[in-house]
Design an enzyme around this catalytic site. Structure first.
Site, PDB file in Angstrom:
ATOM      1  N   GLY A 193       0.807  -1.229   0.000  1.00 27.03           N
ATOM      2  CA  GLY A 193       0.000   0.000   0.000  1.00 27.03           C
ATOM      3  C   GLY A 193       0.832   1.268   0.000  1.00 27.03           C
ATOM      4  O   GLY A 193       0.422   2.295   0.536  1.00 27.03           O
ATOM      5  N   ASP A 244       1.134  -0.255 -13.552  1.00 24.25           N
ATOM      6  CA  ASP A 244       1.865  -1.067 -12.578  1.00 24.25           C
ATOM      7  C   ASP A 244       2.210  -2.445 -13.135  1.00 24.25           C
ATOM      8  O   ASP A 244       3.344  -2.918 -13.029  1.00 24.25           O
ATOM      9  CB  ASP A 244       1.026  -1.254 -11.302  1.00 24.25           C
TER      10      ASP A 244
HETATM   11  C1  GLA Z   1      -2.025   3.256  -9.121  1.00 24.06           C
HETATM   12  C2  GLA Z   1      -2.724   2.485 -10.238  1.00 24.06           C
HETATM   13  C3  GLA Z   1      -2.086   2.819 -11.599  1.00 24.06           C
HETATM   14  C4  GLA Z   1      -1.999   4.316 -11.839  1.00 24.06           C
HETATM   15  C5  GLA Z   1      -1.411   5.027 -10.622  1.00 24.06           C
HETATM   16  C6  GLA Z   1      -1.486   6.523 -10.737  1.00 24.06           C
HETATM   17  O1  GLA Z   1      -0.716   2.833  -8.984  1.00 24.06           O
HETATM   18  O2  GLA Z   1      -2.632   1.101 -10.003  1.00 24.06           O
HETATM   19  O3  GLA Z   1      -2.809   2.173 -12.625  1.00 24.06           O
HETATM   20  O4  GLA Z   1      -3.259   4.834 -12.166  1.00 24.06           O
HETATM   21  O5  GLA Z   1      -2.070   4.649  -9.408  1.00 24.06           O
HETATM   22  O6  GLA Z   1      -0.684   6.976 -11.768  1.00 24.06           O
END
Ligand code: GLA
Length: 390
Positions: A126, A176
């Protein structure tokens, strides 16, 4: 085999009575710039980091999957049936990430075998460093290993994102999972979230990336993330485009003037449109080895995320402010979804060790109750097999 892999293999042996057949890893990521742009079909500039999730796995003849965590050894293995409608268990919420991947692979008609797994990870949970994506990508790799099935890294990322969207319930973009699956050893990358094209964007040798974890956890803010996404989608709809990527600042202003975008929606959309431009410019800065200009863009990104997109928090703002006062800091911003978690700073390599120490001290003095973690990271390779023989 390093210490972490050895511990994972030992726990596997103790739990299941035999050595694992294979082991895989998937890294976390840090996003240097390009925040809240991915679900708007825009651009990001991430790199995989030297923290990862590892899984030891063996195929079995049973129609079930057993999974245990090195970090939660006392709770032993959790076992669930290999079926398309596996249910969630709130007592073991972390297993949802495994179940989600199984459900998605089965729905795609990809072979999934019964197996035993042990998971270990050192991506802080987190914290904006994609611990969930690293877990999902590692799980898909482990399941593919057990079934002796192969799949391109980009497709693994897309299926991992689907597991998060449709099973876990966070409406995240592709940033990500694609960073974890396709990370480039020694290089950041410009990510086009529409085409999924990745262009290497190596950092100049005289700078490095420092991550600072505020210790503030995102907690129950998935709803706020989903809300921001919905606001962007509403903005795009008001402008009659599928995604904000296709919008200019001029278009936003015109829509606002015509009463098609209220002031709140305008601020959210302005961040996204400006951030796409900054991210493109940041990749050009890297090509030109202009770290000073890159740092400036990172600072601007934070300001917009704080004031226009409103996803920062006092702890992130404090960490960024402290970083910018220290020698060698070229730019600093929050990274990831926000509401807590980590900052990313661009720092001259010659000053980096002192920067790490001083930043931790300054933050700790302001927030004595918070566990602070500041570290330098290189760009790590994407997910893949771990060598158990070495
Ligand atoms: C999180 C989400 C990503 C992206 C970021 C903000 O990490 O999982 O997909 O949207 O926030 O850039």
């Amino acid at each position: 085999m390093d210490n972490r892999t050895q511990k994972m293999v030992d726990f596997f042996q103790k739990l299941y009575g035999s050595a694992p057949q294979k082991a895989v890893q998937a890294p976390g990521r840090v996003n240097i710039i390009g925040e809240h742009t991915d679900y708007n079909d825009g651009f990001c500039l991430p790199m995989a980091i030297e923290r990862d999730v590892r899984i030891a796995v063996s195929a079995t003849e049973s129609a079930s999957i057993s999974v245990a965590s090195c970090e939660k050894q006392e709770s032993g293995a959790v076992t669930f049936d290999l079926c398309a409608d596996v249910t969630k268990d709130p007592d073991h919420a972390w297993v949802d990430y495994v179940k989600g991947c199984v459900v998605v692979l089965l729905a795609e008609g990809i072979p999934v075998r019964g197996c035993q797994m042990v998971i270990t990870g050192n991506v802080p949970l987190g914290s904006g460093l994609s611990s969930s994506a690293a877990l999902e990508v590692a799980v898909i790799h482990a399941l593919l290993c057990a079934a002796e099935h192969h799949m391109p890294a980009e497709r693994i990322a897309v299926l991992a994102q689907r597991a998060e969207n449709s099973y876990v319930g966070t409406n995240c973009g592709i940033l990500d999972q694609l960073s974890s699956s396709c990370g480039m050893d020694g290089s950041a990358m410009l990510m086009d979230c529409r085409s999924l094209a990745l262009t290497p964007a190596p950092l100049p040798k005289d700078v490095c990336i420092v991550i600072a974890d505020t210790g503030k956890r995102r907690g129950l803010v998935d709803s706020l993330y989903n809300e921001r996404r919905a606001q962007c989608e509403a903005g795009a709809a008001a402008l009659s485009v599928s995604h904000l990527r296709d919008v200019s600042m001029h278009g936003l202003a015109a829509a606002h003037a015509k009463g098609e975008l209220d002031a709140d929606a305008l601020r959210r959309c302005e961040h996204v449109v400006a951030e796409n431009g900054r991210t493109f410019a940041a990749a050009a800065c890297l090509r030109a080895e202009d770290s000073v200009a890159l740092g400036y863009l990172m600072d601007q990104s934070h300001t917009d995320l704080r004031d226009k997109f409103e996803v920062s928090c006092p702890e992130l703002d404090a960490m960024v402010t402290f970083a910018r006062t220290l020698p060698g800091c070229l730019g600093s911003r929050m990274t990831g979804a926000g509401f807590g978690g980590c900052t990313v700073s661009l720092v001259q390599r010659s000053e980096a060790d002192a920067f790490v120490q001083k930043l931790a001290q300054a933050y700790q003095a302001a927030y004595p109750a918070m566990p602070v973690d500041v570290f330098i990271t290189g760009a790590a390779p994407g997910a893949g097999l771990l060598d158990l023989s070495a």
